[in-house]
Write an enzyme that holds these catalytic residues in place. Structure first.
Site, short mmCIF file in Angstrom:
data_model
loop_
_atom_site.label_atom_id
_atom_site.label_comp_id
_atom_site.label_asym_id
_atom_site.label_seq_id
_atom_site.Cartn_x
_atom_site.Cartn_y
_atom_site.Cartn_z
N HIS A 76 -0.53 8.25 6.56
CA HIS A 76 0.10 7.80 6.42
C HIS A 76 -0.19 6.21 5.96
O HIS A 76 0.31 4.99 5.81
CB HIS A 76 0.99 7.54 7.30
CG HIS A 76 1.87 6.48 7.42
ND1 HIS A 76 3.51 6.85 6.75
CD2 HIS A 76 2.27 5.19 8.62
CE1 HIS A 76 4.15 5.75 7.35
NE2 HIS A 76 3.24 5.65 8.21
N ASP A 79 -1.08 5.02 2.82
CA ASP A 79 0.06 5.36 2.03
C ASP A 79 0.42 3.66 2.34
O ASP A 79 1.00 3.06 0.94
CB ASP A 79 1.37 5.46 2.05
CG ASP A 79 2.47 6.17 1.53
OD1 ASP A 79 2.05 5.91 0.32
OD2 ASP A 79 3.55 5.96 2.47
#
Length: 101
Positions: A76, A79
């Site tokens: 995450h 990202d």
């Protein structure tokens, strides 16, 4: 390296703050406040670099043989880093477009 969860959260926090400032910069340029837009982009760049530096250190450690357990939180973080990098580029483009309009 410190706890990977803390490292991941530091990346997320920094790039998230930077992304918010890039969005604010776009909104400022919509209102023709180009001086504020530029200021916000510069502030965002500084914050983004902090998150990017943390990520680079993580990559350096991994390249030097440190075992890094990749988990969803780290994915995450990466990202968010990539998404913010896109906002970084697009914010400059939007500001340039609003200047021309």
């Amino acid at each position: 390296m410190e706890n990977l969860k803390i490292v991941s959260m530091n990346i997320i926090a920094n790039v998230g703050s930077a992304r918010s400032k890039y969005i604010e910069a776009i909104n400022a340029s919509k209102c023709e406040n180009f001086e504020l837009a530029e200021k916000l982009c510069l502030e965002a760049d500084e914050i983004f670099q902090k998150g990017h530096k943390i990520h680079s250190e993580l990559l350096y450690n991994m390249a030097n043989g440190e075992n890094i357990d990749i988990d969803l939180l780290l994915l995450h973080a990466e990202d968010q880093l990539m998404a913010t990098e896109m906002f970084r580029t697009l914010s400059r483009e939007f500001i340039d477009i609003y200047k021309r309009i």
